[in-house]
Scaffold this motif. Structure first.
Motif, PDB file in Angstrom:
ATOM      1  N   UNK A 282       0.735  -1.073   0.020  1.00  0.00           N
ATOM      2  CA  UNK A 282       0.009  -0.259  -0.137  1.00  0.00           C
ATOM      3  C   UNK A 282       0.949   1.151   0.062  1.00  0.00           C
ATOM      4  N   UNK A 283       2.173   1.218   0.453  1.00  0.00           N
ATOM      5  CA  UNK A 283       2.926   2.258   0.519  1.00  0.00           C
ATOM      6  C   UNK A 283       4.247   2.174  -0.490  1.00  0.00           C
ATOM      7  N   UNK A 284       3.886   1.073  -1.213  1.00  0.00           N
ATOM      8  CA  UNK A 284       4.899   1.058  -2.407  1.00  0.00           C
ATOM      9  C   UNK A 284       6.266   0.368  -1.979  1.00  0.00           C
ATOM     10  N   UNK A 285       6.300  -0.476  -1.112  1.00  0.00           N
ATOM     11  CA  UNK A 285       7.522  -1.108  -0.515  1.00  0.00           C
ATOM     12  C   UNK A 285       7.582  -2.359  -0.702  1.00  0.00           C
ATOM     13  N   UNK A 286       8.661  -3.164  -0.771  1.00  0.00           N
ATOM     14  CA  UNK A 286       8.373  -4.773  -0.851  1.00  0.00           C
ATOM     15  C   UNK A 286       9.664  -5.151   0.217  1.00  0.00           C
ATOM     16  N   UNK A 287       9.442  -6.432   0.861  1.00  0.00           N
ATOM     17  CA  UNK A 287      10.418  -7.069   1.678  1.00  0.00           C
ATOM     18  C   UNK A 287      10.967  -8.120   1.108  1.00  0.00           C
ATOM     19  N   UNK A 288      12.261  -8.362   1.568  1.00  0.00           N
ATOM     20  CA  UNK A 288      12.960  -9.776   0.735  1.00  0.00           C
ATOM     21  C   UNK A 288      12.624 -10.851   1.448  1.00  0.00           C
ATOM     22  N   UNK A 289      13.124 -12.065   0.977  1.00  0.00           N
ATOM     23  CA  UNK A 289      12.675 -13.330   1.438  1.00  0.00           C
ATOM     24  C   UNK A 289      12.727 -13.321   3.023  1.00  0.00           C
ATOM     25  N   UNK A 290      13.596 -12.723   3.630  1.00  0.00           N
ATOM     26  CA  UNK A 290      13.772 -12.900   5.072  1.00  0.00           C
ATOM     27  C   UNK A 290      13.120 -11.677   5.613  1.00  0.00           C
ATOM     28  N   UNK A 291      12.141 -11.076   5.004  1.00  0.00           N
ATOM     29  CA  UNK A 291      11.251 -10.215   5.727  1.00  0.00           C
ATOM     30  C   UNK A 291      11.986  -8.905   6.120  1.00  0.00           C
ATOM     31  N   UNK A 292      13.101  -8.462   5.519  1.00  0.00           N
ATOM     32  CA  UNK A 292      13.765  -7.337   5.736  1.00  0.00           C
ATOM     33  C   UNK A 292      13.345  -6.322   4.445  1.00  0.00           C
ATOM     34  N   UNK A 293      13.734  -4.841   4.852  1.00  0.00           N
ATOM     35  CA  UNK A 293      13.750  -3.837   3.881  1.00  0.00           C
ATOM     36  C   UNK A 293      15.001  -3.321   3.751  1.00  0.00           C
ATOM     37  N   UNK A 294      15.371  -2.666   2.524  1.00  0.00           N
ATOM     38  CA  UNK A 294      16.673  -2.225   2.601  1.00  0.00           C
ATOM     39  C   UNK A 294      16.425  -0.650   2.671  1.00  0.00           C
ATOM     40  N   UNK A 295      17.500  -0.176   3.328  1.00  0.00           N
ATOM     41  CA  UNK A 295      17.657   1.490   3.452  1.00  0.00           C
ATOM     42  C   UNK A 295      18.960   2.060   3.080  1.00  0.00           C
ATOM     43  N   UNK A 296      18.889   3.539   3.002  1.00  0.00           N
ATOM     44  CA  UNK A 296      20.272   4.046   2.615  1.00  0.00           C
ATOM     45  C   UNK A 296      21.005   4.520   3.799  1.00  0.00           C
ATOM     46  N   UNK A 297      21.899   5.482   3.789  1.00  0.00           N
ATOM     47  CA  UNK A 297      22.604   5.803   4.788  1.00  0.00           C
ATOM     48  C   UNK A 297      21.956   6.494   5.922  1.00  0.00           C
ATOM     49  N   UNK A 298      20.936   7.168   5.480  1.00  0.00           N
ATOM     50  CA  UNK A 298      19.804   7.929   6.407  1.00  0.00           C
ATOM     51  C   UNK A 298      18.674   6.964   6.829  1.00  0.00           C
ATOM     52  N   UNK A 299      18.859   5.695   6.887  1.00  0.00           N
ATOM     53  CA  UNK A 299      17.885   4.787   7.381  1.00  0.00           C
ATOM     54  C   UNK A 299      16.406   5.162   6.308  1.00  0.00           C
ATOM     55  N   UNK A 300      16.487   5.428   5.319  1.00  0.00           N
ATOM     56  CA  UNK A 300      15.466   5.824   4.479  1.00  0.00           C
ATOM     57  C   UNK A 300      15.271   4.534   3.488  1.00  0.00           C
ATOM     58  N   UNK A 301      14.033   4.197   3.107  1.00  0.00           N
ATOM     59  CA  UNK A 301      13.728   3.141   2.385  1.00  0.00           C
ATOM     60  C   UNK A 301      13.495   3.663   1.015  1.00  0.00           C
ATOM     61  N   UNK A 302      13.264   2.800   0.001  1.00  0.00           N
ATOM     62  CA  UNK A 302      13.231   3.670  -1.400  1.00  0.00           C
ATOM     63  C   UNK A 302      11.813   4.346  -1.419  1.00  0.00           C
ATOM     64  N   UNK A 303      10.924   4.311  -0.517  1.00  0.00           N
ATOM     65  CA  UNK A 303       9.773   5.332  -0.413  1.00  0.00           C
ATOM     66  C   UNK A 303      10.290   6.419   0.580  1.00  0.00           C
ATOM     67  N   UNK A 304      10.288   7.658  -0.078  1.00  0.00           N
ATOM     68  CA  UNK A 304      10.982   8.774   0.422  1.00  0.00           C
ATOM     69  C   UNK A 304      10.546   9.064   1.981  1.00  0.00           C
ATOM     70  N   UNK A 305       9.271   9.014   2.211  1.00  0.00           N
ATOM     71  CA  UNK A 305       8.831   9.451   3.516  1.00  0.00           C
ATOM     72  C   UNK A 305       8.669   8.221   4.575  1.00  0.00           C
ATOM     73  N   UNK A 306       9.151   7.011   4.116  1.00  0.00           N
ATOM     74  CA  UNK A 306       9.273   5.959   5.140  1.00  0.00           C
ATOM     75  C   UNK A 306      10.698   5.484   5.350  1.00  0.00           C
TER      76      UNK A 306
END
Length: 466
Positions: A282-306
């Protein structure tokens, strides 16, 4: 929608990562809500992971200490306890920790919402409360700090009353005489120590070729020896084919053709991120097979406000690191960029009996990188403080560069290892000439202390140079 249901930031999960984020954000003046699906704050760390397992370990190690002390057991008396009895100690610690953490939210005016959250669109969360009521909340930004849970393979029946994971083992009602622990990672090894310390026959099934292979080989070997010496049976390089629950226990069928029977099994092989119920689509994110999400050095996901922190982003999956990540994500949200970052050499604390802790490089890593290092060692049995305490099992090993004398790695095995390591870590973190093994020779230690192991190890190492 009522304005009171809108926040600057909503943090999902009140474990160390969520707490660090919420405290940093509220102190910066933002209007913050934190959502917790359980009935009290603290997350898996407080309720099922770090705190209860360490409280259990402490109780068991004190029993062992009493039974090994000739002052107390010279008339053939010994202390005995059961797992279910010592759970009471763990519960009292959990209650104290929960009250402490609840106070943080109250004092900092952080809005606490109890219920299970899921995204319904990019800026809205639906929170289902215990009574089934659903309330919607909106925010400009979100921090996912939902943690992880024990991995459950589909072919293992965790509903069987003799099949446990590291969460459900804390509800163990019967007292097993024999337990099989499947998975010899940190959690499996810690619980093997606890059960064996209580006199339970313990079989540890390791899917790898050596215990805790990320450790320095010498430390891993020392743990293997002490497990063997305490009566733990370790089977390396084994995988289950089938785990069969019976009326009074379990039978584990191994792919190697072996069969093992016990009163119960603790399945402790892997963890998975808690993202499956969040409706990340619903927010445009997907987790990997381990249920984890990836983030950048600011702990920001691929969705800017999450944003996301803690176990849900993977390595290092430590409570202390998650709290730091929470603080850093608060900086990123309030200042546009995180000014802090995790230190390069994160210490490892493993609460087996005896305890293990290390920081920096292992001998294997330095050898592979062709770094000319030398070793300084101190054996606890030679330290006055260890002799006084009757804690003569263990050692401290310092790895340092032959030419610059820079400290490259520290490995400690024995009681209080996780405390002792921080003395060396403080010197390692210094830059330039301040980080050399000679610091430990040129400073004056309290005597007698366990810290004195650093002076002994430093002299031992420097004596090897020529």
């Amino acid at each position: 929608m009522a304005q009171s249901n809108h926040f600057d930031v909503i943090v999902i999960g009140s474990g160390p990562g969520g707490e660090g984020a919420a405290m940093g954000l509220t102190k910066a003046g933002l209007n913050v809500a934190i959502i917790e699906k359980e009935s009290s704050v603290g997350g898996g760390c407080t309720h099922w992971g770090t705190i209860p397992s360490k409280a259990l370990r402490h109780a068991v190690s004190r029993i062992i200490e009493f039974n090994n002390n000739p002052l107390f057991c010279n008339n053939n008396t010994s202390l005995h306890s059961t797992f279910s009895n010592i759970l009471g100690h763990a519960k009292s610690v959990i209650d104290k920790q929960t009250r402490l953490r609840q106070g943080f939210y109250d004092r900092n005016d952080c809005h606490l919402i109890f219920g299970t959250a899921k995204f319904t669109d990019t800026h809205t969360l639906a929170v289902t409360q215990k009574d089934g009521n659903v309330e919607n909340y909106t925010a400009d930004k979100f921090v996912i700090a939902t943690g992880s849970r024990p991995y459950h393979p589909a072919d293992v029946d965790f509903s069987h009353d003799r099949v446990y994971d590291s969460d459900s083992i804390l509800s163990l009602k019967h007292d097993p005489r024999h337990i099989i622990i499947y998975g010899a990672g940190v959690i499996g090894c810690e619980y093997a120590s606890i059960f064996r310390g209580l006199g339970v026959k313990t079989d540890l099934i390791n899917t790898r070729d050596r215990l805790l292979s990320f450790l320095d080989n010498e430390t891993s070997d020392a743990l293997s020896y002490h497990f063997w010496n305490s009566g733990i049976i370790t089977r390396n390089d084994e995988t289950y084919e089938k785990i069969e629950g019976t009326d009074d226990g379990v039978i584990v069928h191994l792919e190697s053709g072996k069969k093992m029977r016990a009163d119960c099994i603790l399945y402790a092989n892997g963890r998975t991120g808690n993202t499956d119920k969040l409706n990340l689509d619903a927010v445009g994110l997907a987790a990997d097979s381990r249920g984890q999400v990836s983030v950048n050095s600011n702990y920001q996901t691929s969705v800017e406000h999450v944003y996301a922190v803690g176990d849900v982003i993977g390595y290092p999956s430590l409570a202390s690191a998650a709290y730091d990540q929470g603080r850093f994500v608060a900086q990123a949200i309030t200042e546009g960029q995180a000014s802090g970052y995790l230190i390069e050499d994160i210490p490892t604390g493993i609460y087996t009996i005896p305890e293990i802790s290390s920081v920096g490089k292992t001998e294997q890593e330095l050898t592979a990188a062709k770094v000319p290092y030398e070793v300084g060692r101190s054996s606890f049995k030679h330290l006055a403080r260890a002799q006084i305490a009757g804690k003569d099992v263990g050692s401290l090993k310092i790895l340092f560069h032959r030419e610059t004398k820079e400290i490259l790695g520290i490995h400690c095995f024995g009681e209080r290892a996780a405390e002792i390591i921080h003395i060396g870590q403080a010197i390692m973190e210094q830059k330039g000439e301040a980080n050399t093994i000679e610091y430990f020779v040129n400073t004056t230690f309290n005597y007698p202390t366990m810290a004195e192991a650093y002076r002994v190890a430093a002299l031992n190492g420097l004596n090897r140079l020529f």
